[in-house]
Design an enzyme around this catalytic site. Structure first.
Site, PDB file in Angstrom:
ATOM      1  N   ALA A  14       1.390  -1.247   0.110  1.00 21.74           N
ATOM      2  CA  ALA A  14      -0.068   0.157  -0.371  1.00 21.74           C
ATOM      3  C   ALA A  14       0.574   1.342  -0.179  1.00 21.74           C
ATOM      4  O   ALA A  14       0.269   2.246   0.441  1.00 21.74           O
ATOM      5  CB  ALA A  14      -1.343   0.470   1.174  1.00 21.74           C
ATOM      6  N   ASN A  16       3.093   3.828  -2.352  1.00 18.28           N
ATOM      7  CA  ASN A  16       3.144   4.855  -3.393  1.00 18.28           C
ATOM      8  C   ASN A  16       2.372   4.682  -4.912  1.00 18.28           C
ATOM      9  O   ASN A  16       1.449   4.889  -5.055  1.00 18.28           O
ATOM     10  CB  ASN A  16       4.749   6.056  -3.676  1.00 18.28           C
ATOM     11  CG  ASN A  16       4.600   6.545  -3.420  1.00 18.28           C
ATOM     12  OD1 ASN A  16       3.669   7.569  -2.405  1.00 18.28           O
ATOM     13  ND2 ASN A  16       6.039   7.067  -2.789  1.00 18.28           N
ATOM     14  N   GLY A  18       1.085   1.513  -4.964  1.00 20.13           N
ATOM     15  CA  GLY A  18      -0.375  -0.213  -4.391  1.00 20.13           C
ATOM     16  C   GLY A  18      -1.355   0.875  -4.331  1.00 20.13           C
ATOM     17  O   GLY A  18      -2.240   1.083  -5.035  1.00 20.13           O
ATOM     18  N   ARG A  92      22.628  -5.050  -5.837  1.00 25.78           N
ATOM     19  CA  ARG A  92      21.527  -5.485  -6.346  1.00 25.78           C
ATOM     20  C   ARG A  92      21.120  -6.455  -6.452  1.00 25.78           C
ATOM     21  O   ARG A  92      20.014  -6.795  -6.116  1.00 25.78           O
ATOM     22  CB  ARG A  92      21.942  -4.885  -7.828  1.00 25.78           C
ATOM     23  CG  ARG A  92      21.877  -3.743  -8.574  1.00 25.78           C
ATOM     24  CD  ARG A  92      22.143  -3.804  -9.848  1.00 25.78           C
ATOM     25  NE  ARG A  92      21.842  -2.165 -10.220  1.00 25.78           N
ATOM     26  CZ  ARG A  92      20.728  -1.626 -10.883  1.00 25.78           C
ATOM     27  NH1 ARG A  92      19.881  -2.824 -11.008  1.00 25.78           N
ATOM     28  NH2 ARG A  92      20.751  -1.237 -11.179  1.00 25.78           N
ATOM     29  N   VAL A 122       4.147  -5.661 -10.561  1.00 19.50           N
ATOM     30  CA  VAL A 122       4.611  -4.945 -10.650  1.00 19.50           C
ATOM     31  C   VAL A 122       5.583  -4.205 -10.219  1.00 19.50           C
ATOM     32  O   VAL A 122       7.071  -3.373 -10.148  1.00 19.50           O
ATOM     33  CB  VAL A 122       4.115  -3.516  -9.767  1.00 19.50           C
ATOM     34  CG1 VAL A 122       3.851  -2.303 -10.394  1.00 19.50           C
ATOM     35  CG2 VAL A 122       2.444  -3.512 -10.707  1.00 19.50           C
ATOM     36  N   THR A 123       6.029  -5.227  -8.850  1.00 19.19           N
ATOM     37  CA  THR A 123       7.567  -4.413  -8.129  1.00 19.19           C
ATOM     38  C   THR A 123       8.968  -4.556  -9.309  1.00 19.19           C
ATOM     39  O   THR A 123       9.062  -5.600  -9.678  1.00 19.19           O
ATOM     40  CB  THR A 123       7.600  -5.792  -6.938  1.00 19.19           C
ATOM     41  OG1 THR A 123       6.379  -5.555  -6.523  1.00 19.19           O
ATOM     42  CG2 THR A 123       9.366  -5.333  -5.962  1.00 19.19           C
ATOM     43  N   ASN A 124      10.216  -4.184  -8.988  1.00 21.83           N
ATOM     44  CA  ASN A 124      11.215  -4.537  -9.665  1.00 21.83           C
ATOM     45  C   ASN A 124      11.912  -5.378  -9.359  1.00 21.83           C
ATOM     46  O   ASN A 124      11.894  -5.708  -7.411  1.00 21.83           O
ATOM     47  CB  ASN A 124      11.986  -2.752  -9.325  1.00 21.83           C
ATOM     48  CG  ASN A 124      11.192  -2.373 -10.646  1.00 21.83           C
ATOM     49  OD1 ASN A 124      11.065  -2.730 -11.759  1.00 21.83           O
ATOM     50  ND2 ASN A 124      10.829  -1.407 -10.824  1.00 21.83           N
ATOM     51  N   ARG A 155       4.655   6.537 -21.935  1.00 23.75           N
ATOM     52  CA  ARG A 155       5.831   7.495 -20.990  1.00 23.75           C
ATOM     53  C   ARG A 155       6.138   7.848 -22.730  1.00 23.75           C
ATOM     54  O   ARG A 155       6.317   9.083 -22.583  1.00 23.75           O
ATOM     55  CB  ARG A 155       7.021   7.036 -20.574  1.00 23.75           C
ATOM     56  CG  ARG A 155       6.765   6.879 -18.918  1.00 23.75           C
ATOM     57  CD  ARG A 155       8.059   5.945 -18.275  1.00 23.75           C
ATOM     58  NE  ARG A 155       8.169   6.779 -17.000  1.00 23.75           N
ATOM     59  CZ  ARG A 155       8.023   5.649 -15.570  1.00 23.75           C
ATOM     60  NH1 ARG A 155       9.094   4.646 -15.887  1.00 23.75           N
ATOM     61  NH2 ARG A 155       8.545   6.309 -15.143  1.00 23.75           N
ATOM     62  N   HIS A 179      11.964  -4.398 -18.414  1.00 24.84           N
ATOM     63  CA  HIS A 179      11.873  -2.852 -18.176  1.00 24.84           C
ATOM     64  C   HIS A 179      13.581  -2.775 -17.332  1.00 24.84           C
ATOM     65  O   HIS A 179      13.835  -2.765 -16.541  1.00 24.84           O
ATOM     66  CB  HIS A 179      10.218  -2.936 -16.910  1.00 24.84           C
ATOM     67  CG  HIS A 179      10.564  -1.570 -15.784  1.00 24.84           C
ATOM     68  ND1 HIS A 179       9.744  -1.065 -17.436  1.00 24.84           N
ATOM     69  CD2 HIS A 179      10.547  -1.056 -15.451  1.00 24.84           C
ATOM     70  CE1 HIS A 179       9.852   0.121 -16.516  1.00 24.84           C
ATOM     71  NE2 HIS A 179      10.240   0.607 -15.178  1.00 24.84           N
TER      72      HIS A 179
HETATM   73  O1  TXD Z   1       6.966  -0.208 -14.406  1.00 31.36           O
HETATM   74  C1  TXD Z   1       7.933  -0.847 -13.327  1.00 31.36           C
HETATM   75  N1  TXD Z   1       6.752  -2.016 -13.244  1.00 31.36           N
HETATM   76  C2  TXD Z   1       7.746  -0.066 -12.178  1.00 31.36           C
HETATM   77  C3  TXD Z   1       7.830  -0.615 -10.542  1.00 31.36           C
HETATM   78  C4  TXD Z   1       7.015   1.283 -12.289  1.00 31.36           C
HETATM   79  C5  TXD Z   1       6.784   2.382 -10.512  1.00 31.36           C
HETATM   80  C6  TXD Z   1       7.516   1.311  -9.308  1.00 31.36           C
HETATM   81  N2  TXD Z   1       8.401  -0.156  -9.392  1.00 31.36           N
HETATM   82  C7  TXD Z   1       8.196  -1.170  -8.380  1.00 31.36           C
HETATM   83  O2  TXD Z   1       7.347  -0.808  -7.856  1.00 31.36           O
HETATM   84  C8  TXD Z   1       9.703  -0.323  -7.299  1.00 31.36           C
HETATM   85  O3  TXD Z   1      10.287  -0.384  -7.955  1.00 31.36           O
HETATM   86  C9  TXD Z   1       8.951  -0.923  -6.671  1.00 31.36           C
HETATM   87  O4  TXD Z   1       9.801  -2.422  -6.256  1.00 31.36           O
HETATM   88  C10 TXD Z   1       7.881  -1.347  -6.218  1.00 31.36           C
HETATM   89  C11 TXD Z   1       6.652  -0.198  -5.201  1.00 31.36           C
HETATM   90  O5  TXD Z   1       6.801   0.889  -5.462  1.00 31.36           O
HETATM   91  P1  TXD Z   1       6.834   2.360  -4.647  1.00 31.36           P
HETATM   92  O6  TXD Z   1       7.061   3.459  -5.248  1.00 31.36           O
HETATM   93  O7  TXD Z   1       5.125   1.503  -4.924  1.00 31.36           O
HETATM   94  O8  TXD Z   1       6.931   1.653  -3.102  1.00 31.36           O
HETATM   95  P2  TXD Z   1       7.042   1.911  -1.830  1.00 31.36           P
HETATM   96  O9  TXD Z   1       6.378   3.397  -1.351  1.00 31.36           O
HETATM   97  O10 TXD Z   1       7.942   1.618  -1.074  1.00 31.36           O
HETATM   98  O11 TXD Z   1       6.009   0.503  -1.144  1.00 31.36           O
HETATM   99  C12 TXD Z   1       6.239  -0.582  -1.512  1.00 31.36           C
HETATM  100  C13 TXD Z   1       5.524  -1.142  -0.032  1.00 31.36           C
HETATM  101  C14 TXD Z   1       5.831  -0.657   1.307  1.00 31.36           C
HETATM  102  O12 TXD Z   1       4.306  -0.126   1.719  1.00 31.36           O
HETATM  103  C15 TXD Z   1       6.371  -1.303   2.285  1.00 31.36           C
HETATM  104  O13 TXD Z   1       5.527  -1.722   3.000  1.00 31.36           O
HETATM  105  C16 TXD Z   1       5.162  -2.727   1.276  1.00 31.36           C
HETATM  106  O14 TXD Z   1       5.574  -2.584  -0.223  1.00 31.36           O
HETATM  107  N3  TXD Z   1       6.139  -4.493   1.201  1.00 31.36           N
HETATM  108  C17 TXD Z   1       4.991  -5.523   1.960  1.00 31.36           C
HETATM  109  N4  TXD Z   1       3.730  -5.427   1.810  1.00 31.36           N
HETATM  110  C18 TXD Z   1       2.734  -6.461   1.505  1.00 31.36           C
HETATM  111  N5  TXD Z   1       3.802  -7.604   2.090  1.00 31.36           N
HETATM  112  C19 TXD Z   1       5.486  -7.579   2.606  1.00 31.36           C
HETATM  113  N6  TXD Z   1       6.043  -8.796   3.047  1.00 31.36           N
HETATM  114  C20 TXD Z   1       5.820  -6.256   2.080  1.00 31.36           C
HETATM  115  N7  TXD Z   1       7.067  -5.918   2.083  1.00 31.36           N
HETATM  116  C21 TXD Z   1       6.795  -4.408   1.912  1.00 31.36           C
END
Ligand code: TXD
Length: 316
Positions: A14, A16, A18, A92, A122-124, A155, A179
C-alpha cells in the site's frame, strides 16, 4: 437493480504505487478493493481516506485496508507492488534476494486465498520478479503477468504528443523488452492517428524520444530525490486490471512468459499481449527488424541473468 458480479481487486503493498493503483481502480469503478501491507494502520488509513473520497468523486467502491491476507479471499485480480527499495550498502543482488523472498511469502498467501485470481506484478526488477511470482504461485502462465510495457509505452506516447503538440489520445506506441535500460521502443510501430512517426519527425528527434523513454524512470527519480514514479505506474496497472475484469481483449505490451515466440523460451519479457478475462489470452509476434530482434533477445538475456542469480541463491 443490477445483478452483475461485483469484482474484487487486491492491492498488495500500500505504498506509493499500490495506493495510487487502488485510487485509479476505484475511480474506474472496477470493483471493491482490498489494500494490504505489512505496516500496521497505514493501509487501513489510506483505505478509509479513499472510501471517503467516493461520495465526492462519484464512485461506489468499498476500499478496505488490512494486514491480514485472509481479507483478499476470492479476489479476481491481485496487483503486487510490495517490495523494499534499495538501501545504502545493499547490493543489487541483496535486493533481488530480499524482494524474491517477499514475493514468495505473498504468493503463498495469494495461492491460499485467491487461487483463481489473475496476478499483475509491479515490483522491480520487474521481469525477474514476475518470473519468480510465476514459479512461487504455481498458476498457469496466463494468469501471471508483469506491468512495465504499458508504462514505458505511455511515457513514449506522452513524449511524442509533447513533441508534436498533439493529443496524447492520438498517439499509439509499442515498447518491448525488459523494464530497464535494455527496453526496446519501436518507432516503426509508433503512430499519430495512423500516421507513422517516421513521416512526422526527423530521425534525430525520434532518437531523442526513444532515449528519454528508456531513461523515463530515472528522470523522475532524479527529480523526486526520494522514491520513484507512481502515478503513471499505478495508472498502467489499473489499465491492465480493467482489461482483465472487463474482458476487453486489449492489445497491450506486458511482461509474459515466452514459449518459443521471438526465439525465446522460459523467460518473462515485455511483448504485445491480448489481455482479457483469461489473463494473457495470446502473445502477438510482431515482424521485427534484425536489430530490434537482437535488442529484444539481449534484453531477455539480462532477465535470464537475474533469474539465474536467484536460482544460484536457492531463492526460486
Ligand atoms: O514499471 C514498473 N514495473 C515499476 C515498478 C514502476 C514503478 C515502481 N516500480 C516498483 O514497484 C518499485 O521499484 C518497487 O519495487 C515497487 C513499489 O514501488 P512504490 O513506489 O510503491 O514503493 P513503496 O512506496 O516503498 O511501497 C512498497 C510497499 C511499502 O508500503 C512496504 O511496507 C510494502 O511494500 N511491503 C510489503 N507489503 C506486504 N507484504 C510484504 N511482505 C511487504 N514488504 C514490503
Amino acid at each position: 437493480m443490477s445483478t452483475g458480479k461485483r469484482f474484487k481487486i487486491a492491492c498488495i503493498g500500500a505504498g506509493n504505487v499500490g495506493a495510487a493503483a487502488a485510487q485509479y481502480c476505484a475511480e474506474m469503478d472496477l470493483g471493491d478493493i482490498v489494500l494490504t501491507d505489512i505496516v500496521e494502520g497505514m493501509p487501513q488509513g489510506k483505505a478509509l481516506d479513499l472510501t471517503q473520497a467516493g461520495p465526492i468523486r462519484g464512485y461506489n467502491a468499498m476500499v478496505q485496508g488490512t494486514n491480514d491476507y485472509k481479507d483478499i479471499e476470492g479476489s479476481d485480480v491481485v496487483i503486487i507492488t510490495a517490495g523494499l527499495p534499495r538501501q545504502p550498502g545493499m547490493s543489487r543482488l541483496d535486493l533481488l534476494e530480499k524482494n524474491a523472498n517477499i514475493m514468495g511469502d505473498i504468493c503463498g498467501n495469494v495461492n491460499t486465498y485467491a487461487p483463481n485470481s489473475t496476478v499483475i506484478i509491479v515490483t522491480n526488477p520487474l521481469d525477474v520478479m514476475t518470473y519468480a511470482a510465476f514459479k512461487k504461485l504455481g498458476f498457469p502462465p496466463e494468469r501471471v503477468v508483469g506491468m512495465a510495457g504499458c508504462l514505458d509505452s505511455a511515457r513514449m506516447r506522452a513524449f511524442v504528443a509533447m513533441e508534436l503538440n498533439t493529443s496524447m489520445k492520438n498517439v499509439d506506441t509499442m515498447v518491448l523488452g525488459s523494464h530497464g535500460d535494455t527496453m526496446v521502443p519501436l518507432p516503426q510501430y509508433t503512430t499519430v492517428s495512423g500516421i507513422p512517426i517516421t513521416r512526422l519527425l526527423s530521425q534525430d528527434r525520434i532518437d531523442a524520444i526513444v532515449e528519454r523513454t528508456r531513461k523515463g524512470g530515472g528522470e523522475i527519480v532524479s527529480l523526486l530525490k526520494t522514491g520513484s514514479a507512481y502515478y503513471a505506474p499505478a495508472a498502467s496497472a489499473a489499465r491492465m486490471a480493467q482489461a482483465i475484469i472487463r474482458d476487453e481483449k486489449q492489445l497491450l505490451p506486458c511482461s509474459a512468459l515466452l514459449n518459443g515466440q521471438y526465439g525465446l523460451e522460459d523467460v518473462y519479457i515485455g511483448v504485445p499481449v491480448r489481455l482479457g478475462k483469461g489473463g494473457v489470452e495470446g502473445i502477438l509476434e510482431l515482424d521485427l527488424s534484425q536489430d530490434e530482434l537482437k535488442a529484444l533477445q539481449e534484453s531477455a538475456e539480462e532477465v535470464r541473468t537475474g533469474i539465474k542469480s536467484l536460482q544460484d541463491m536457492n531463492a526460486l
